[in-house]
Design a protein around this motif. Structure first.
Motif, short mmCIF file in Angstrom:
data_model
loop_
_atom_site.label_atom_id
_atom_site.label_comp_id
_atom_site.label_asym_id
_atom_site.label_seq_id
_atom_site.Cartn_x
_atom_site.Cartn_y
_atom_site.Cartn_z
N HIS A 87 0.83 -1.21 0.00
CA HIS A 87 0.00 0.00 0.00
C HIS A 87 0.86 1.26 0.00
N GLY A 88 2.16 1.12 -0.21
CA GLY A 88 3.05 2.27 -0.27
C GLY A 88 3.57 2.77 1.06
N HIS A 89 3.31 2.01 2.14
CA HIS A 89 3.75 2.49 3.46
C HIS A 89 5.27 2.49 3.58
N ALA A 90 5.93 1.44 3.08
CA ALA A 90 7.40 1.41 3.14
C ALA A 90 8.00 2.56 2.35
N ARG A 91 7.44 2.82 1.19
CA ARG A 91 7.93 3.94 0.36
C ARG A 91 7.80 5.26 1.13
N ALA A 92 6.65 5.48 1.76
CA ALA A 92 6.43 6.73 2.48
C ALA A 92 7.35 6.85 3.69
N LEU A 93 7.55 5.75 4.40
CA LEU A 93 8.42 5.78 5.57
C LEU A 93 9.87 6.05 5.18
N VAL A 94 10.35 5.37 4.14
CA VAL A 94 11.73 5.57 3.71
C VAL A 94 11.92 6.99 3.19
N ALA A 95 10.94 7.52 2.44
CA ALA A 95 11.04 8.89 1.94
C ALA A 95 11.14 9.88 3.10
#
Length: 300
Positions: A87-95
């Motif tokens: 759901h894009g959570h890892a992408r948002a956290l890493v960003a």
């Protein structure tokens, strides 16, 4: 689904521990609380499910400046609840972590152990979704590390008795015993001079009660040491013997004393972390290469 990204705060500790217990491999999940405590100095972000009662923590990313190179950040932890992946959570956290490091003037971020406060050398290859996610975000695999596993079964080479070896060392005026806090003022400068500050911190934690440490002493001065539990209870290391005492069999004997300590605490398998000399541990404790880690990097 409403998921919000916010700063990681101390009151998130219990929730993040529960997240890791749900998200990590069994051998890591069993030490979730110790991992969270080890990374208490890291900063980062949590993903919170706003639709869940009391806002359940469903993701976390923690980072820290490099202890060896403070211009480089380290992604110390990245985890997303299995039920909330893709759901894009890892992408948002890493960003969010990358932006934080960028604001602090750092020039790159590594996904590699930030010794002495590291729970892993890198990303275990069995965390394949994490490797795929990081690759999609521009992280490049540049090194590989591995752990070795020693089976702590009575009668195994890992638990071979050390009395005879200690008697042989005594003939060379080498005394072997467990380290205490009173030994640290003399021991730590030796470790710092020969092996560096990262090992100093791990040995300090081990002796302080997180694990244990054994010493070889000749003419009143330490010439070898082996520690366990300085980062994680089921991990062995660091260990070192001064060049002037090499070849006496000190390393293997200290290793087995530490493994006996860990066996006495109920452990049946021990990780020898971030191994260099594979043949030594294979011979001394019948250890085998098991966990393999990819180390990754990305410029900011």
């Amino acid at each position: 689904m409403t998921v919000m990204i916010g700063p990681y705060e101390p009151h998130h500790r219990a929730a993040v521990t529960g997240l890791l217990q749900r998200s990590l491999l069994p051998e890591d999940a069993a030490e979730a609380a110790e991992i969270v405590d080890l990374l208490a100095g890291s900063t980062g972000f949590v993903a919170i499910d706003g639709d869940a009662p009391d806002g359940e923590v469903v993701g976390v990313a923690l980072a820290s400046p490099g202890h060896h190179d403070p211009t480089v950040g380290h992604l110390d932890l990245l985890a997303v609840d299995p039920g909330h992946r893709r759901h894009g959570h890892a992408r948002a956290l890493v960003a969010a972590v990358e932006e934080l490091l960028r604001e602090r003037g750092l020039t790159a971020v590594q996904v590699s152990g930030n010794a002495p406060t590291h729970a892993w050398p890198g990303v275990d290859v069995r965390y394949t979704p994490a490797l795929c996610a990081l690759g999609a975000l521009g992280y490049v695999h540049d090194r590989t590390a591995w752990n070795m596993t020693a089976e702590l079964v009575e009668g195994s080479p890992a638990l071979r008795e050390t009395r005879a070896a200690q008697e042989r060392l005594a003939e060379s005026h080498v005394v072997v015993r467990e380290a205490t806090p009173a030994d640290l003022p003399e021991l730590l400068p030796v470790i710092a001079a020969e092996w560096g500050a990262a090992w100093v911190a791990e040995v300090e934690r081990a002796v302080a009660g997180h694990g244990g440490c054994h010493l070889a002493i000749r003419d009143g001065a330490p010439v070898g040491f082996a520690a366990w539990g300085g980062c994680r209870p089921s991990w062995f290391g660091p260990m070192g013997t001064l060049p002037a005492a090499a070849g006496l069999g000190i390393g293997g004997m200290l290793l087995r004393r530490c493994l006996r300590d860990q066996a006495d605490r109920g452990l049946r398998r021990v990780q020898i972390g971030w191994v260099g000399p594979v043949s030594f541990y294979s011979s001394a404790a019948d250890a085998v290469v098991e966990r393999v880690f990819f180390l990754l990097t990305k410029p900011l």
